[in-house]
Design a protein around this motif. Structure first.
Motif, PDB file in Angstrom:
ATOM      1  N   TYR A 147       0.812  -1.244   0.111  1.00  0.00           N
ATOM      2  CA  TYR A 147      -0.107  -0.052   0.062  1.00  0.00           C
ATOM      3  C   TYR A 147       0.865   1.199   0.104  1.00  0.00           C
ATOM      4  O   TYR A 147       0.350   2.299  -0.342  1.00  0.00           O
ATOM      5  CB  TYR A 147      -0.928  -0.059   1.318  1.00  0.00           C
ATOM      6  CG  TYR A 147      -2.282  -1.088   1.087  1.00  0.00           C
ATOM      7  CD1 TYR A 147      -3.113  -0.937   0.483  1.00  0.00           C
ATOM      8  CD2 TYR A 147      -1.850  -2.126   1.793  1.00  0.00           C
ATOM      9  CE1 TYR A 147      -4.008  -1.971   0.120  1.00  0.00           C
ATOM     10  CE2 TYR A 147      -2.744  -3.223   1.667  1.00  0.00           C
ATOM     11  CZ  TYR A 147      -3.646  -3.181   0.756  1.00  0.00           C
ATOM     12  OH  TYR A 147      -4.683  -4.272   0.597  1.00  0.00           O
ATOM     13  N   ALA A 148       1.729   1.307   0.614  1.00  0.00           N
ATOM     14  CA  ALA A 148       3.131   2.307   0.742  1.00  0.00           C
ATOM     15  C   ALA A 148       3.224   2.700  -0.884  1.00  0.00           C
ATOM     16  O   ALA A 148       3.377   3.828  -1.142  1.00  0.00           O
ATOM     17  CB  ALA A 148       4.295   1.933   1.328  1.00  0.00           C
ATOM     18  N   GLY A 159      11.169   1.511  -0.099  1.00  0.00           N
ATOM     19  CA  GLY A 159      12.183   2.446   0.848  1.00  0.00           C
ATOM     20  C   GLY A 159      11.525   3.802   1.228  1.00  0.00           C
ATOM     21  O   GLY A 159      11.998   4.418   2.084  1.00  0.00           O
ATOM     22  N   TYR A 160      10.396   4.207   0.510  1.00  0.00           N
ATOM     23  CA  TYR A 160       9.665   5.565   1.004  1.00  0.00           C
ATOM     24  C   TYR A 160       8.875   5.293   2.444  1.00  0.00           C
ATOM     25  O   TYR A 160       8.680   6.368   2.992  1.00  0.00           O
ATOM     26  CB  TYR A 160       8.879   6.150   0.020  1.00  0.00           C
ATOM     27  CG  TYR A 160       9.475   6.495  -1.239  1.00  0.00           C
ATOM     28  CD1 TYR A 160      10.214   7.715  -1.045  1.00  0.00           C
ATOM     29  CD2 TYR A 160       9.388   5.977  -2.318  1.00  0.00           C
ATOM     30  CE1 TYR A 160      10.926   8.207  -2.045  1.00  0.00           C
ATOM     31  CE2 TYR A 160      10.000   6.631  -3.665  1.00  0.00           C
ATOM     32  CZ  TYR A 160      10.660   7.796  -3.431  1.00  0.00           C
ATOM     33  OH  TYR A 160      11.239   8.122  -4.497  1.00  0.00           O
ATOM     34  N   THR A 211       4.916   7.931   4.501  1.00  0.00           N
ATOM     35  CA  THR A 211       6.117   7.960   3.741  1.00  0.00           C
ATOM     36  C   THR A 211       6.606   9.294   3.372  1.00  0.00           C
ATOM     37  O   THR A 211       6.429  10.179   3.938  1.00  0.00           O
ATOM     38  CB  THR A 211       5.611   7.647   2.281  1.00  0.00           C
ATOM     39  OG1 THR A 211       4.727   8.649   1.587  1.00  0.00           O
ATOM     40  CG2 THR A 211       4.760   6.470   2.171  1.00  0.00           C
ATOM     41  N   HIS A 212       8.096   9.124   3.177  1.00  0.00           N
ATOM     42  CA  HIS A 212       8.844  10.236   3.162  1.00  0.00           C
ATOM     43  C   HIS A 212       9.812  10.157   2.114  1.00  0.00           C
ATOM     44  O   HIS A 212      10.419   9.275   1.819  1.00  0.00           O
ATOM     45  CB  HIS A 212       9.568  10.513   4.313  1.00  0.00           C
ATOM     46  CG  HIS A 212      10.332  11.717   4.658  1.00  0.00           C
ATOM     47  ND1 HIS A 212       9.893  13.070   4.773  1.00  0.00           N
ATOM     48  CD2 HIS A 212      11.840  11.999   4.455  1.00  0.00           C
ATOM     49  CE1 HIS A 212      10.900  14.138   4.501  1.00  0.00           C
ATOM     50  NE2 HIS A 212      12.059  13.244   4.476  1.00  0.00           N
ATOM     51  N   ASP A 213       9.883  11.474   1.339  1.00  0.00           N
ATOM     52  CA  ASP A 213      10.705  11.568   0.271  1.00  0.00           C
ATOM     53  C   ASP A 213      11.309  12.881   0.229  1.00  0.00           C
ATOM     54  O   ASP A 213      10.321  13.899   0.557  1.00  0.00           O
ATOM     55  CB  ASP A 213      10.339  10.922  -0.939  1.00  0.00           C
ATOM     56  CG  ASP A 213      11.239  11.300  -2.367  1.00  0.00           C
ATOM     57  OD1 ASP A 213      12.278  10.386  -2.323  1.00  0.00           O
ATOM     58  OD2 ASP A 213      10.934  11.766  -2.814  1.00  0.00           O
ATOM     59  N   GLU A 214      12.366  13.017  -0.321  1.00  0.00           N
ATOM     60  CA  GLU A 214      12.935  14.681  -0.086  1.00  0.00           C
ATOM     61  C   GLU A 214      12.398  15.436  -1.314  1.00  0.00           C
ATOM     62  O   GLU A 214      11.899  16.700  -1.105  1.00  0.00           O
ATOM     63  CB  GLU A 214      14.474  14.698  -0.778  1.00  0.00           C
ATOM     64  CG  GLU A 214      15.545  14.120   0.139  1.00  0.00           C
ATOM     65  CD  GLU A 214      16.832  13.901  -0.160  1.00  0.00           C
ATOM     66  OE1 GLU A 214      17.195  14.646  -1.412  1.00  0.00           O
ATOM     67  OE2 GLU A 214      17.809  13.644   0.434  1.00  0.00           O
TER      68      GLU A 214
END
Length: 282
Positions: free
Chosen positions: A147-148, A169-170, A206-209
């Protein structure tokens, strides 16, 4: 009571316990209704006698103690705690063993627990619980990451992760709590009535730059009623119903929660490639 239920439906799952505690202090005369009708994120405790973890919920609670499905003992110890009959306890042990295999096949880990007790209609009730989730490393392969990936597509577009798991990886943290309660009626002429009520609570961050931090959470509840032959036993019938229901719930989450989120976000923040296509020729 109606206003309290409406408020809880809009509360982030992470804040459910705090909000419920506040409501119980404001509405003490509705405490039993609130506790029975509101599903909370599942908690886990370790059975020190067996060395295995089990899930805590209202269905294995007596006073301030919780019964372990592995040892059939209450933690903390409770002398007069309610216990299933020997026949039902035998079925409960078998259900826990089978459900562990189901959980490993579908969830690739996590924790599961099954509890059973007699009801007033000469039947019994079974509660099947699954909890999967924590803070994840980028290299972990988990059920929730499916789901991510979809969630990350909503905000990031193409996969840009450099981790070994690609878009997985996010995922910073996530949880999946599944609660399946089945009421089994008395057997009549080899047929029994089953009423399954299932709830799934999902939370992802989730996290991403490029996109920053994005969080999505919610719950979904469905019910199913069936009259089935008991030739192969109650456990087979309950297992098929749970498997079918979970498939429907996952499809609903994909189509409704993530499908609509993708549609809205991509409309408001289209990926760079799409935005270029929309620009008029100069």
């Amino acid at each position: 009571m109606e206003a309290a239920m409406g408020l809880m439906r809009r509360i982030h799952p992470k804040h459910t316990e705090t909000a419920l505690s506040a409501l119980l202090s404001l509405l003490p005369h509705h405490s039993s209704d609130l506790l029975s009708q509101l599903d909370q994120p599942l908690q886990v405790l370790c059975d020190m006698d067996i060395g295995k973890e089990f899930i805590l919920c209202e269905y294995n609670r007596d006073a301030d103690s919780y019964r372990s499905p592995w040892s059939n003992k209450y933690h903390p110890p409770l002398e007069d705690g309610q216990l299933p009959s020997p026949e039902l306890r035998k079925l409960e042990i078998e259900a826990n063993d089978v459900f562990e295999i189901y959980r490993d096949q579908y969830y690739e880990g996590g924790i599961s627990s099954v509890y059973m007790w007699e009801d007033e209609n000469e039947g019994f009730v079974a509660c099947f619980l699954i909890k999967k989730g924590k803070a994840f490393k980028s290299s972990e392969s988990i059920f929730v990451t499916n789901y991510a990936v979809t969630l990350n597509d909503c905000v990031c577009g193409e996969d840009g992760s450099k981790s070994g798991q690609g878009r997985r990886g996010y995922l910073e943290e996530g949880s999946w709590d599944a609660i399946h309660v089945i009421q089994v009626g008395p057997e009549e002429e080899g047929i029994a009535h089953y009423c399954l009520t299932s709830t799934v609570m999902l939370s992802l961050t989730t996290h991403d730059e490029s996109s920053g931090t994005f969080s999505l959470s919610g719950s979904i509840r469905r019910q199913m009623n069936m009259d089935l032959a008991v030739v192969e036993g109650h456990l087979c019938n309950m297992g098929r119903m749970i498997e079918e229901m979970e498939s429907k719930l996952r499809n609903s989450l994909d189509q409704v929660y993530f499908g609509k989120t993708r549609e809205m976000v991509c409309t408001l923040r289209p990926p760079a490639e799409v935005a270029q296509l929309r620009l008029p020729d100069s």
